[in-house]
Design an enzyme around this catalytic site. Structure first.
Site, PDB file in Angstrom:
ATOM      1  N   THR A 158       0.848  -1.192   0.000  1.00  0.00           N
ATOM      2  CA  THR A 158       0.000   0.000   0.000  1.00  0.00           C
ATOM      3  C   THR A 158       0.886   1.245   0.000  1.00  0.00           C
ATOM      4  O   THR A 158       1.895   1.281   0.704  1.00  0.00           O
ATOM      5  CB  THR A 158      -0.974   0.079   1.202  1.00  0.00           C
ATOM      6  N   ILE A 159       0.484   2.231  -0.774  1.00  0.00           N
ATOM      7  CA  ILE A 159       1.252   3.482  -0.760  1.00  0.00           C
ATOM      8  C   ILE A 159       1.086   4.200   0.572  1.00  0.00           C
ATOM      9  O   ILE A 159       1.822   5.119   0.888  1.00  0.00           O
ATOM     10  CB  ILE A 159       0.851   4.434  -1.916  1.00  0.00           C
ATOM     11  N   ASP A 160       0.077   3.779   1.373  1.00  0.00           N
ATOM     12  CA  ASP A 160      -0.210   4.482   2.635  1.00  0.00           C
ATOM     13  C   ASP A 160       0.775   4.110   3.752  1.00  0.00           C
ATOM     14  O   ASP A 160       0.845   4.823   4.759  1.00  0.00           O
ATOM     15  CB  ASP A 160      -1.630   4.164   3.120  1.00  0.00           C
TER      16      ASP A 160
END
Ligand code: F6P
Length: 373
Positions: free
Chosen positions: A133-135
């Protein structure tokens, strides 16, 4: 008997997914002689039995390609829209798994994918997950696939906004993704030299932000870059959310609970309005003309960084070693220089947000970035 490995990508796409699929496949087929098969569009591919043949030819040339060759979706096995209904499709997924004689299903995804993978494990399937996830908000892993690339993209955007903000003596508010975590905004804000960084973990006071911008003006710096994470909120909004959550926990009946939940959902979905309100207020409090830039899906697109390609390859190959050893029910986690298995039950239901004592917060304070508190 050669082992049979299934793979899917679920949730929002992120750079490095193809590199990870390639790594699993190269090691599984090349080193261990396993069979490798892909399912399209997340868990839906298993429900609809839509597969992709993943042989050496299919894995060639995809290392640097963004997105996912398998396609992705946010569909949940236990609550999947089918026609006009929402159905529990777990049994169908289990059937497809056995129809393909799978020994394991590898699921690449974020928080939701880990929950879904865990549910399938409870339904009897062998599952391994890779953190993507880019988060960067998955628990029990130092970092996640896609974060580094998104961080570079967001940093470059902030770099570019500097010159235009400077030339026009403007405030530029740049909204950065990250769901309810501030990793991407804080990391890019520090790396890009932003003047203000607002993250969900630190509810902001608009007057504090305006004062820090006025202070810059007093020193002759008539422009500011304000990074705002998509989940950032003012102190008043944070109070509202807290009291809503409190009432929801106390609510006696389901109807009242659902009403409060719906209120909260609506409130959180107004992010574009929140960023616009913030920008308008800053303009009126500082007298500086202001503009908004929303980076959005630019942060998820395109070729993965070298760090993400390396990470994808490490995660993918470590995963095949687990399959060889028949150790399932784990996420392959990044721990320092190592990739180690962590039991899925230790990952699901948790979210890694920026802790107040994190070194990035201290770093931001030390270089004079206003965090809004
Ligand atoms: O989880 C990745 C993410 O990009 C978040 O940062 C963002 O809130 C969300 O996905 C956007 O989702 P979608 O692409 O479905 O609009």
């Amino acid at each position: 008997m050669a082992k049979s490995v299934g793979v899917l990508t679920a949730g929002g796409d992120s750079p490095g997914l193809n590199a990870a699929i390639r790594a699993i496949g190269k090691a599984a087929i090349g080193s261990f002689g396993m069979q490798f098969i892909g399912f399209r569009d997340g868990f839906r591919g298993l429900v609809e039995n839509r597969t992709v043949r993943l042989d050496e030819a299919a894995l060639s040339g995809i290392l640097i390609v963004g997105g996912t060759l398998l396609g992705t979706s946010r569909d949940k096995p236990h609550r999947m829209p089918i026609g006009s209904k929402v159905l529990d499709m777990t049994d169908t997924i289990v059937e497809t798994y056995y129809k393909h004689h799978l020994d394991v299903l590898v699921c690449l995804g974020g928080g939701g994918t880990h929950k879904n993978g865990f549910r399938l494990q409870q339904a009897g399937l062998n599952i391994i997950t890779l953190p993507k996830t880019i988060d960067n908000d998955l628990a029990m892993t130092d970092t996640t696939l896609g974060f580094d690339t998104a961080l570079s993209i967001a940093t470059e955007a902030i770099d570019r906004l500097h010159s235009t903000a400077h030339s026009h003596h403007r405030i530029i508010v740049v909204e950065i993704m990250g769901h309810n975590a501030g990793w991407l905004a804080l990391g890019a804000g520090i790396a890009g030299g932003a003047h203000v960084v607002l993250i969900p973990e630190i509810p902001y006071d608009i007057n504090t932000v305006a004062n820090s911008i006025r202070q810059r003006s007093r020193y002759g710096k008539n422009f500011s870059i304000v990074v705002v994470a998509e989940g950032a909120m003012s102190q008043e909004d944070a109070k509202f959310i807290k009291s809503n959550e409190k009432s929801s926990n106390k609510a006696k009946n389901k109807k009242a609970k659902n009403l409060l939940k719906e209120q909260l959902k609506q409130f959180k979905s107004q992010q574009a309005d929140n960023t616009r309100n913030l920008t308008e207020k800053l303009e009126s409090l500082t007298g500086l003309e202001s503009r908004i830039t929303t980076l959005g899906h630019l942060q998820r697109g395109g070729t993965p960084s070298a760090t993400d390609r390396l990470l994808a390859t490490r995660l993918g190959t470590a995963c095949t070693h687990m399959i060889k050893k028949e150790e399932y029910g784990v996420m392959m986690a990044v721990k320092g220089e190592q990739v180690l298995p962590v039991k899925l039950e230790e990952v699901v239901g948790k979210r890694k947000i920026v802790p107040m004592n994190h070194s990035w917060i201290k770093t931001a304070n030390d270089v004079g970035i206003c965090l809004g508190n």
